[in-house]
Every structure is written in C-alpha cells, then in structure tokens.
Design an enzyme around this catalytic site. Structure first.
Site, PDB file in Angstrom:
ATOM      1  N   ALA A   2      -2.013   5.780   1.305  1.00  0.00           N
ATOM      2  CA  ALA A   2      -3.187   4.904   1.359  1.00  0.00           C
ATOM      3  C   ALA A   2      -3.321   4.313   2.755  1.00  0.00           C
ATOM      4  O   ALA A   2      -2.338   4.151   3.476  1.00  0.00           O
ATOM      5  CB  ALA A   2      -3.055   3.789   0.328  1.00  0.00           C
ATOM      6  N   LEU A  51       0.851  -1.187   0.000  1.00  0.00           N
ATOM      7  CA  LEU A  51       0.000   0.000   0.000  1.00  0.00           C
ATOM      8  C   LEU A  51       0.887   1.237   0.000  1.00  0.00           C
ATOM      9  O   LEU A  51       1.886   1.291   0.719  1.00  0.00           O
ATOM     10  CB  LEU A  51      -0.892   0.038   1.250  1.00  0.00           C
ATOM     11  CG  LEU A  51      -2.220  -0.719   1.221  1.00  0.00           C
ATOM     12  CD1 LEU A  51      -2.913  -0.595   2.576  1.00  0.00           C
ATOM     13  CD2 LEU A  51      -3.138  -0.215   0.121  1.00  0.00           C
ATOM     14  N   ASP A  52       0.529   2.238  -0.812  1.00  0.00           N
ATOM     15  CA  ASP A  52       1.262   3.501  -0.814  1.00  0.00           C
ATOM     16  C   ASP A  52       1.201   4.153   0.563  1.00  0.00           C
ATOM     17  O   ASP A  52       0.235   3.945   1.314  1.00  0.00           O
ATOM     18  CB  ASP A  52       0.649   4.475  -1.829  1.00  0.00           C
ATOM     19  CG  ASP A  52       0.873   4.029  -3.268  1.00  0.00           C
ATOM     20  OD1 ASP A  52       1.768   3.210  -3.492  1.00  0.00           O
ATOM     21  OD2 ASP A  52       0.134   4.513  -4.146  1.00  0.00           O
ATOM     22  N   PRO A  53       2.202   4.972   0.924  1.00  0.00           N
ATOM     23  CA  PRO A  53       2.142   5.683   2.210  1.00  0.00           C
ATOM     24  C   PRO A  53       0.878   6.531   2.373  1.00  0.00           C
ATOM     25  O   PRO A  53       0.359   6.664   3.484  1.00  0.00           O
ATOM     26  CB  PRO A  53       3.398   6.571   2.172  1.00  0.00           C
ATOM     27  CG  PRO A  53       4.351   5.810   1.305  1.00  0.00           C
ATOM     28  CD  PRO A  53       3.503   5.179   0.245  1.00  0.00           C
TER      29      PRO A  53
END
EC number: 5.4.99.25
Length: 293
Positions: free
Chosen positions: A46, A42-44
C-alpha cells in the site's frame, strides 16, 4: 521538535521502515533525536498517507490509529490469492467478470455498519501469535468476523477486468477483505492490486511528502520545514481556551469544573499552546493526554 511529518509512503516499505527512514533523515539533517512513532499501519503493497509523529505528538498516535481512514483501491476480478492482494499465490479462479451496473447495484450492501472477516494474512493475534505468521507456517487461519462501518463506497472506474473504488471507513476495516467480499457478492473472486490511503484522521494526500522530497530537504538542512505543528493532528477537535491557572491545574492532572461546554473531546489551549487533550462531561474537564510544551 513536536509535530507531524506526513509521509507519502512508497510501495514496498513497511510502516516501521517508513519511521526508520525518517529517523535516518533526521540524523542526516543534524537535528536532535526525537521520540517518533506512526499513526496507522500500511501494508508494504500500500502507498499513501502515513502520519509520523515526533516528540509530544507521539501521545496522539493512538487516537490516529483509532480514527477514520479513506482509501482508493483496485480489485482484479477472476483470481483470488492467499493474501487477498497481488503478493500471494492464486488459490481460486473464475471466468465471471461483472458489469458496471452489477458492481454499482451491490455497493449498498457494503455501506454502513457491516460484519467483516479479516484476512488470514493480517497482524491480528491468534493465541498470542500474529495471524500472518501462522498462515505463513501453513496453518489454516480463519479469524472471527468483526463489526466495522463503511461511511462511503464509490465505484470510480471499471474496465471489465478490474474496478477501482474510493472508500472511507472506521478503524479496523480491511480493504483486502472488502475487495474479497465485493467480488464474492458479484459471483466471482478477486484480489487487491492497488491500495492507496488518501486520508488518515485530519491528514490527507495534499499534505503528504515523498521520501525523495524529504531526502532533498534533509540534504539542504531544511527538513524542519516539513514538520507540521502538533495541533495539526487536532484540527478536527474543538478548542477549549484556558487561562494560566487552569492550564497549570490540567498539567498537574486536576479537573476543571463548571465549564459550560458541550460534552466530548476538546483540546485545551493556553493562547496558541496546546495544554492537553481532554474530555468534557457534564461541565467537568478531565485530562486524557497532557502535553509538555
């Protein structure tokens, strides 16, 4: 110590930092150090469902990475950014703000099998180097389109400036790219300002736990209460009952023949103990991942 902790990943944390946080809490709780990994980056920026595997469950992280995912996301119209989310600098603007009717009218274009160009700021590799590293170094990065499948896409709400959607999709789907393409199809530009994963394989938000709550459990020496069994990651796979002799054969890497089961993936079970993730083909059972339990 074999199973899953489903982290409700907070904003600003990378997936690797989420894993590191669980490791720290595990030590704080005085528990034996396990093998540990995560089932889907997961992106930071997100939040949401991040399955973290411990012990023998780490053998299933590849399957989790390749599984379907579901998200809620919000697009802000009128500005495109270099990263296609709120972190990047604005690179284009538009005065067009789409109506609800216009948004709903174009959603069928983005449902089913589609071709999608991944964002330049992604972890995909270009000539052995991460695309985001090249983009941050000032290179112009244009990644080739790839085929993904959008199982369902729904407009949840819109206020004229933003629109919130829910989506379920196949592996490899970039929500930031989906948001970019939706905006472009509406004759404007846009970027993601909220992204929350609501489902990863068999795991949903209803079973996810915040870091704060996990910290409380660690302080109370009750962190083990948050650990789901290894089989929780296999809830969407049919079980194949085996006897002790068959279990021993599977554990040694041998096949089982003459099983009248439908072709496909199964989890071989000796009573309540998972023996192996296996595949049935024409009545023959072959191990894909064995479990040392």
């Amino acid at each position: 110590m074999n199973g899953w902790i489903i982290l409700d990943k907070p904003l600003g944390l990378t997936s690797a930092q989420g894993v590191a946080a669980i490791k720290r809490l595990w030590r704080q709780a005085g528990l034996p150090k396990p093998k540990i990994g995560h089932g889907g980056t997961l992106d930071p920026l997100a939040t949401g469902v991040l399955p973290i595997a411990l012990g023998e469950a780490t053998k299933l992280t590849g399957r989790m990475l390749n599984g379907d995912k579901a998200y809620a996301f919000t697009v802000r119209f009128g500005a495109a950014t270099e990263t296609e989310d709120a972190e990047g600098a604005v690179v284009a603007t538009s005065d067009v703000r789409p109506s609800r009717a216009a948004i709903e009218a174009i959603l069928p274009r983005f449902t089913g099998p589609i071709s999608q160009r991944p964002p330049a700021y992604s972890a995909l590799k270009v000539d052995g180097q991460r695309a985001y590293a090249r983009a941050r170094a000032g290179e112009t990065v244009v990644l080739p389109p790839r085929a993904v499948t959008i199982h369902a896409l729904r407009l949840v709400e819109t206020d004229g400036e933003t629109a919130t959607f829910s989506v379920s999709s196949s592996k490899g789907t970039y929500v930031r790219s989906l948001a970019r393409d939706i905006a472009e199809a509406l004759g404007t530009v846009g970027h993601v300002v909220m992204l929350r994963r609501t489902q990863a394989g068999p795991f949903g938000l209803e079973g996810a736990i915040s870091l704060d709550k996990l910290g409380e459990l660690a302080m109370e020496q009750r962190l083990i209460a948050a650990l789901l069994p290894l089989t929780a990651g296999l809830d969407d796979i049919p079980a194949l009952a085996v006897n002790p002799g068959e279990a021993a054969r599977l554990k040694s890497g041998q096949t089982l023949a003459g099983r009248p089961e439908p072709d496909g993936l199964v989890v071989a079970m000796l009573d309540a103990v998972p023996v192996a993730l296996a595949r049935v083909e024409a009545g023959t059972v072959r191990v894909e991942r064995g479990f040392n339990l």
